[in-house]
Design a protein around this motif. Structure first.
Motif, PDB file in Angstrom:
ATOM      1  N   ALA A 207       0.848  -1.193   0.000  1.00 20.57           N
ATOM      2  CA  ALA A 207       0.000   0.000   0.000  1.00 20.57           C
ATOM      3  C   ALA A 207       0.885   1.244   0.000  1.00 20.57           C
ATOM      4  O   ALA A 207       1.975   1.251   0.596  1.00 20.57           O
ATOM      5  N   TYR A 208       0.402   2.310  -0.661  1.00 23.88           N
ATOM      6  CA  TYR A 208       1.184   3.530  -0.847  1.00 23.88           C
ATOM      7  C   TYR A 208       0.399   4.757  -0.386  1.00 23.88           C
ATOM      8  O   TYR A 208      -0.786   4.896  -0.685  1.00 23.88           O
ATOM      9  N   TRP A 209       1.090   5.636   0.319  1.00 24.18           N
ATOM     10  CA  TRP A 209       0.573   6.946   0.709  1.00 24.18           C
ATOM     11  C   TRP A 209       1.572   8.014   0.263  1.00 24.18           C
ATOM     12  O   TRP A 209       2.773   7.753   0.205  1.00 24.18           O
ATOM     13  N   ASP A 210       1.084   9.216  -0.019  1.00 17.34           N
ATOM     14  CA  ASP A 210       1.999  10.329  -0.292  1.00 17.34           C
ATOM     15  C   ASP A 210       1.912  11.401   0.789  1.00 17.34           C
ATOM     16  O   ASP A 210       2.326  12.547   0.586  1.00 17.34           O
ATOM     17  N   ASP A 211       1.407  11.008   1.966  1.00 13.80           N
ATOM     18  CA  ASP A 211       1.321  11.908   3.111  1.00 13.80           C
ATOM     19  C   ASP A 211       1.579  11.076   4.365  1.00 13.80           C
ATOM     20  O   ASP A 211       0.757  10.244   4.745  1.00 13.80           O
ATOM     21  N   ARG A 212       2.718  11.303   4.995  1.00 15.67           N
ATOM     22  CA  ARG A 212       3.091  10.500   6.167  1.00 15.67           C
ATOM     23  C   ARG A 212       2.111  10.717   7.321  1.00 15.67           C
ATOM     24  O   ARG A 212       1.820   9.789   8.087  1.00 15.67           O
ATOM     25  N   GLN A 213       1.601  11.915   7.480  1.00 18.41           N
ATOM     26  CA  GLN A 213       0.678  12.180   8.588  1.00 18.41           C
ATOM     27  C   GLN A 213      -0.612  11.386   8.448  1.00 18.41           C
ATOM     28  O   GLN A 213      -1.143  10.867   9.440  1.00 18.41           O
ATOM     29  N   ILE A 214      -1.113  11.269   7.234  1.00 18.17           N
ATOM     30  CA  ILE A 214      -2.315  10.464   7.006  1.00 18.17           C
ATOM     31  C   ILE A 214      -2.028   9.000   7.335  1.00 18.17           C
ATOM     32  O   ILE A 214      -2.814   8.326   8.009  1.00 18.17           O
ATOM     33  N   PHE A 215      -0.901   8.503   6.874  1.00 21.54           N
ATOM     34  CA  PHE A 215      -0.507   7.130   7.195  1.00 21.54           C
ATOM     35  C   PHE A 215      -0.402   6.927   8.701  1.00 21.54           C
ATOM     36  O   PHE A 215      -0.881   5.908   9.239  1.00 21.54           O
ATOM     37  N   ASP A 216       0.215   7.871   9.393  1.00 19.35           N
ATOM     38  CA  ASP A 216       0.404   7.733  10.840  1.00 19.35           C
ATOM     39  C   ASP A 216      -0.928   7.683  11.593  1.00 19.35           C
ATOM     40  O   ASP A 216      -1.006   7.069  12.663  1.00 19.35           O
ATOM     41  N   ARG A 217      -1.957   8.330  11.062  1.00 21.01           N
ATOM     42  CA  ARG A 217      -3.283   8.220  11.679  1.00 21.01           C
ATOM     43  C   ARG A 217      -3.891   6.846  11.437  1.00 21.01           C
ATOM     44  O   ARG A 217      -4.566   6.284  12.293  1.00 21.01           O
ATOM     45  N   TRP A 218      -3.657   6.328  10.246  1.00 18.31           N
ATOM     46  CA  TRP A 218      -4.283   5.066   9.836  1.00 18.31           C
ATOM     47  C   TRP A 218      -3.586   3.849  10.429  1.00 18.31           C
ATOM     48  O   TRP A 218      -4.239   2.858  10.805  1.00 18.31           O
ATOM     49  N   PHE A 219      -2.286   3.894  10.556  1.00 20.25           N
ATOM     50  CA  PHE A 219      -1.477   2.692  10.768  1.00 20.25           C
ATOM     51  C   PHE A 219      -1.663   2.005  12.117  1.00 20.25           C
ATOM     52  O   PHE A 219      -1.729   0.766  12.165  1.00 20.25           O
ATOM     53  N   PRO A 220      -1.731   2.692  13.252  1.00 22.00           N
ATOM     54  CA  PRO A 220      -1.704   1.973  14.537  1.00 22.00           C
ATOM     55  C   PRO A 220      -2.776   0.907  14.679  1.00 22.00           C
ATOM     56  O   PRO A 220      -2.474  -0.219  15.126  1.00 22.00           O
TER      57      PRO A 220
END
Length: 349
Positions: free
Chosen positions: A96-109
């Motif tokens: 999976a790919y994101w181009d916004d680390r902050q969005i990923f950090d919200r989703w990932f945990p």
């Protein structure tokens, strides 16, 4: 002809390209162009491992992961592939790919807890996460044709025109913006630490990842026969060498996988992905090892025979990541899995 490095990432060079400004590549290639506002991307591989076909619980876990991807902060793009590894285990790998680390950090945990954490249901299969968060200065893409981008290129705002830095040894390095000023040499060694049920890999600086893919879905009968008969077997031989003997040349792990559709059916696409000690180790294999020399020779014969009429689509993405841009964790996976293969012992937390 334009540079593969976008203007806003170009800087005064202290390390020079392998070719001069008068170099003319023999065929066109293109790179993905992100908006200048994109400063970092995420490439997250979610693996599932089982002896034989994945059990029903594994299929449920894959369906839950796809459901997680569909939420508001989910990835902009994802795809799935499978292969049988050197130990005889079936692996299903979803990237999976994101181009916004902050969005990923919200989703990932929450997704992480369900995949490798306390909420994971252990029903006869292993799971792993291998993720990189490189800055846009730390990776490059290359595509043989426009249209239908793959991998991280799907996230791009658009594509370049024909680029200068390709079709020569060293072009891969020259396309990475960091190469203008940095050798990108590795430092340190990976370590494995047991963290409850998980084994975490503490990585070293400037680990290298390559994903390199093929799409023969558009080929017609004669070209398809040539690719599947003359090129793919040579490619598979090289991929098997990296899988089985790659550690001797700096390749920690290699997977050569068949891409599968969202419904689980096999497509006419494949890709290899491998973890390397360094970009230099990958370059040495590409330039001089007999297995890659044969791959390169078969591909050049194929492309020179067909010329512009070739409908095979090729792409790759190469990333060099700092230690703090990497995450590796494994639960109930055999010791040759991914970056577990890079270490000899597992330390207690």
């Amino acid at each position: 002809m334009e540079s593969a490095i976008p203007e806003h990432l170009q800087t005064a060079r202290t390390r020079h390209r392998r070719v001069g400004d008068d170099y003319a590549p023999p065929y066109p290639s293109f790179v993905a162009r992100h908006k200048p506002s994109v400063t970092r991307v995420v490439m997250a591989y979610f693996g599932l491992q089982s002896r034989g076909a994945p059990p029903a619980a594994a299929e449920q876990a894959l369906a839950r992961l796809a459901s997680d991807f569909a939420t508001a902060d989910g990835p902009s793009h994802w795809d799935r592939a499978s292969y049988v590894d050197e130990a005889g285990f079936t692996n299903v790998v979803t990237v999976a790919y994101w181009d916004d680390r902050q969005i990923f950090d919200r989703w990932f945990p929450a997704a992480r807890e369900r995949w490798t954490g306390e909420q994971r249901t252990n029903n006869g299969f292993g799971t792993f996460i291998e993720a990189l968060y490189p800055s846009v200065e730390g990776y490059e893409t290359l595509l043989s044709s426009l249209g239908r981008p793959e991998g991280v290129a799907v996230l791009a705002d658009g594509m370049s025109g024909e680029v200068l830095e390709h079709a020569y040894w060293g072009g891969m390095r020259d396309r990475i913006p960091l190469s203008q000023t940095s050798e990108m040499a590795p430092s340190g060694a990976p370590r494995a630490i047991r963290d409850g049920a998980r084994i975490r890999i503490v990585p070293h600086d400037n680990l290298c990842l390559i994903r390199s893919g093929q799409d023969w879905g558009d080929t017609e009968a004669a070209e398809r026969k040539m690719y599947l008969g003359d090129v793919e077997p040579v490619l598979r031989e090289g991929m098997d060498f990296l899988r089985d003997q790659g550690r001797s040349i700096g390749c920690y792990a290699n997977r050569y996988m068949a891409v599968v559709g969202r419904d689980g059916t096999t497509t006419e696409k494949s890709y290899g992905m491998s973890w390397w000690k360094s970009l230099s180790a990958l370059e040495r294999w590409a330039e001089s090892h007999p297995t890659h020399v044969r791959i390169f020779g078969a591909a050049m014969k194929y492309l020179s025979t067909l010329g512009p009429a070739a409908k095979l689509r090729l792409y790759h993405e190469v990333t060099v990541a700092r230690a703090d841009e990497q995450l590796f964790e494994y639960v109930d996976c055999h010791p040759q899995t991914g970056m577990l293969n890079a270490v000899q012992t597992v330390e207690a937390a």
